[in-house]
Design an enzyme around this catalytic site. Structure first.
Site, short mmCIF file in Angstrom:
data_model
loop_
_atom_site.label_atom_id
_atom_site.label_comp_id
_atom_site.label_asym_id
_atom_site.label_seq_id
_atom_site.Cartn_x
_atom_site.Cartn_y
_atom_site.Cartn_z
N ARG A 1 30.21 38.38 40.21
CA ARG A 1 30.67 38.37 38.82
C ARG A 1 32.18 38.22 38.74
O ARG A 1 32.72 37.73 37.77
CB ARG A 1 30.26 39.68 38.11
CG ARG A 1 28.76 39.82 37.94
CD ARG A 1 28.40 41.22 37.55
NE ARG A 1 28.90 42.20 38.54
CZ ARG A 1 28.81 43.52 38.39
NH1 ARG A 1 28.29 44.03 37.29
NH2 ARG A 1 29.27 44.33 39.32
N GLU B 1 43.91 18.87 29.77
CA GLU B 1 44.02 18.62 31.20
C GLU B 1 43.75 19.90 31.97
O GLU B 1 44.34 20.92 31.68
CB GLU B 1 45.45 18.15 31.47
CG GLU B 1 45.66 17.65 32.84
CD GLU B 1 44.54 16.70 33.21
OE1 GLU B 1 44.57 15.57 32.74
OE2 GLU B 1 43.62 17.11 33.95
N CYS C 1 52.46 25.48 32.91
CA CYS C 1 51.41 25.79 31.94
C CYS C 1 51.19 27.27 31.64
O CYS C 1 51.10 27.64 30.47
CB CYS C 1 50.09 25.20 32.42
SG CYS C 1 49.95 23.45 32.05
N LEU D 1 44.11 26.69 26.25
CA LEU D 1 44.99 27.86 26.30
C LEU D 1 44.25 29.05 26.92
O LEU D 1 44.81 29.80 27.72
CB LEU D 1 45.46 28.25 24.88
CG LEU D 1 46.28 27.24 24.09
CD1 LEU D 1 46.83 27.87 22.82
CD2 LEU D 1 47.42 26.70 24.92
C1 UDX Z 1 47.19 25.45 36.00
C2 UDX Z 1 45.67 25.47 35.85
O1 UDX Z 1 45.07 25.94 37.07
C3 UDX Z 1 45.17 24.07 35.51
O2 UDX Z 1 43.77 24.08 35.29
C4 UDX Z 1 45.89 23.58 34.26
O3 UDX Z 1 45.51 22.27 33.93
C5 UDX Z 1 47.39 23.63 34.45
O4 UDX Z 1 47.79 24.95 34.83
P1 UDX Z 1 48.90 24.71 37.90
O5 UDX Z 1 49.90 25.45 37.09
O6 UDX Z 1 49.21 23.31 38.30
O7 UDX Z 1 47.51 24.63 37.11
O8 UDX Z 1 48.60 25.52 39.26
P2 UDX Z 1 47.71 26.81 39.59
O9 UDX Z 1 47.00 26.53 40.85
O10 UDX Z 1 46.90 27.26 38.47
O11 UDX Z 1 48.82 27.91 39.94
C6 UDX Z 1 49.66 28.48 38.96
C7 UDX Z 1 50.56 29.54 39.56
O12 UDX Z 1 49.80 30.71 39.92
C8 UDX Z 1 51.26 29.10 40.85
O13 UDX Z 1 52.59 29.57 40.85
C9 UDX Z 1 50.45 29.77 41.94
O14 UDX Z 1 51.19 29.98 43.10
C10 UDX Z 1 50.08 31.07 41.25
N1 UDX Z 1 48.88 31.71 41.82
C11 UDX Z 1 47.67 31.08 41.73
C12 UDX Z 1 48.97 32.95 42.45
O15 UDX Z 1 50.07 33.53 42.53
N2 UDX Z 1 47.84 33.53 42.95
C13 UDX Z 1 46.62 32.92 42.87
O16 UDX Z 1 45.64 33.53 43.34
C14 UDX Z 1 46.52 31.67 42.24
#
Ligand code: UDX
Ligand code: ADP
Length: 460
Positions: A258, A163, A274, A219
């Site tokens: 890049r 996913e 995740c 992963l």
């Molecule tokens: C992630 C992956 O993006 C997704 O592809 C996978 O299937 C599941 O794990 P998710 O955990 O739902 O998704 O959210 P994501 O948008 O990746 O954010 C993860 C964490 O990183 C959040 O706490 C978010 O606030 C943080 N984050 C994200 C930051 O602090 N800065 C960023 O620039 C991006």
């Protein structure tokens, strides 16, 4: 292989629920049944009031409204759903182990194993079994072994279909995925799953690989994304020390095609079910193969993330004259990111825990997270008694009430509505100096400063 008419998904959580809703929406001729042991959850999925769905995702209610009752069903009858399915998705939770070997690192596969045993016991016809949960590499092997050794002599084909949806944008991610990844050995089984996605995803975006590449890709994708967040967070500390501005640095480096501009937002630390779990898994696998340098390299991403959360709470304590004892700290946001009610591994939990250790009082407002969930998250840490958590932490439904008579406000989630509050009114009702710690860099620092608030952001 006969065409797929009935799909069953075991696990009606953040992954299973939205994914199956979109599969059902896009394949009206296939019956999709989502089952879960949790009767409350299933009842909520079936609730006629769509605001009661157990998962909050923008756009999910519309998809459910379209497909539910037509070819999308939610049920607690796991056995019947297994029996009637041609294809079974396993979307159960795989938390990090909290006991025994691999504690704190390896994924706990007990829910997966239970599922496999149940499928083996019930199935009387051939099935394609799809692993959807995030799993360590070679779980497919374990699944295969259980199914083949305990089944009723029927054929099982195992596929990996990781996913990639991100919570908060799950529906958009499912409807327009960058790619769909399918790993498997049996070509017909792989093709059967390709056909389901091909109903709305262009063929060139459907990638097929061997099982292990597919499992590992999931992963690795999450490890790379998390690594970017930890990298920019590491730079945020350097910016604070040198007078550079992390937002400017991120913008400047993101312009390099890049590098790219996404996932460079400095924050109080990443959360979610995740990132941490998948990196820990990667680290665990590397150690299992004695690849200690590889393991240490990836482990650093988590170490940096823990450091960022700690640094944030330390800064609150330091700024409030080295003590938060008996002071009121307002938390805006508890979810791990905006547009979700999911709180797993949210930075807010760890920041709160740290401040509670220092005997602060915390009042939380989050637009989508319930008080029960917030107390559950704190109780789960086991740091203090449930009574103590309820004495020190108050949860309210109104942001102004949360900020009233507070010594400081901490922004833990980047909910859009926080930007539009009447910050003048908030300022007037706070103790002075009125401190704001913006853990998401979403507030207009200049405007708030003009109103009298003292604003600290990350990396500025
Ligand atoms: C992630 C992956 O993006 C997704 O592809 C996978 O299937 C599941 O794990 P998710 O955990 O739902 O998704 O959210 P994501 O948008 O990746 O954010 C993860 C964490 O990183 C959040 O706490 C978010 O606030 C943080 N984050 C994200 C930051 O602090 N800065 C960023 O620039 C991006
Ligand atoms: P994810 O984010 O991976 O979707 P969730 O915890 O949101 O994780 O959802 C997983 C769901 O799987 C939970 O609702 C849980 O009750 C369900 N579940 C776990 N094991 C089983 C099982 N053996 N049979 C049916 N449902 C299960």
């Amino acid at each position: 292989m006969k065409s797929i008419k009935n799909i069953t998904c075991i696990g009606a959580g953040y992954v299973g629920g939205p994914t199956m809703s979109v599969i059902a929406q896009k394949n009206p001729e296939i019956n999709v049944t989502v089952v879960d042991l949790n009767t409350e959850r299933i009842a909520a999925w079936n609730d006629s009031d769509l605001s009661k769905l157990p998962v909050y995702e923008p756009g999910l209610d519309e998809v459910v409204a379209e497909a539910r009752g037509r070819n999308l069903f939610f049920s607690t009858d796991v056995e019947q759903a297994i029996d009637q399915a041609d294809m079974i998705f396993i979307s159960v939770n795989t938390p990090t182990k909290t006991y025994g070997k691999g504690k704190g690192q390896a994924a706990d596969l007990k829910f997966i194993e239970l599922c496999a045993r149940q499928i083996a016991a019930v199935a009387t016809s051939d099935k394609i079994v799809v692993e959807k949960s995030t799993l360590p590499v070679r779980t497919a092997e374990a699944l295969k072994s259980i199914l083949h050794n305990t089944g009723n002599g029927v054929n099982f084909h195992i596929l990996s279909n990781p996913e990639f949806l991100a919570e908060g944008t799950a529906i958009q991610d499912l409807q327009n995925p960058d790619r769909v990844l399918i790993g498997g050995e049996n070509e017909e089984a792989v093709q059967a799953l390709v056909n389901i996605y091909a109903a709305w995803v262009p063929q060139e975006n459907i990638i097929t690989t061997n099982l292990w590449s597919s499992e590992l890709s999931k992963l690795v994708a999450n490890a790379f994304l998390a690594q970017r967040v930890s990298s920019i967070n590491a730079i945020s500390e350097l910016c604070e020390a040198t007078g550079a501005d992390v937002n400017e640095v991120a913008f400047a480096i993101g312009k390099d095609s890049r590098i790219g501009s996404k996932f460079l937002k400095a924050s109080v630390g990443f959360g979610g079910s995740c990132f941490q779990k998948d990196i820990l898994n990667l680290v665990y696998i590397a150690r299992t193969y004695n690849l200690h340098k590889v393991a240490d390299y990836w482990e650093q991403v988590i170490i940096m993330n823990d450091h960022q959360k700690e640094r944030f709470s330390d800064n609150i304590i330091k700024t409030l004259y080295n003590t938060v004892n008996g002071k009121n700290i307002a938390f805006l946001g508890w979810a791990f990111k905006k547009d979700t009610n999911d709180t797993r591994e949210s930075a807010a939990i760890y920041v709160a825990d740290h401040l509670l250790d220092e005997e602060a009082f915390i009042t939380v407002y989050d637009p989508k997270v319930s008080a029960e969930q917030i107390y559950r998250d704190l109780d789960y840490l086991g740091t203090r008694s449930p009574e103590e958590n309820r004495r020190l932490v108050k949860v309210v439904n109104n942001p102004y009430e949360a900020c009233n008579k507070s010594h400081a406000i901490a922004v833990l989630t980047e909910w859009d509505e926080f930007k539009t509050y009447d910050w003048q009114r908030i300022y007037q009702n706070m103790y002075k100096p009125a401190f704001v710690f913006d853990g998401r860099n979403i507030l207009n620092k200049k405007e708030l400063t003009e109103k009298g608030l003292v604003v600290y952001s990350i990396g500025e």
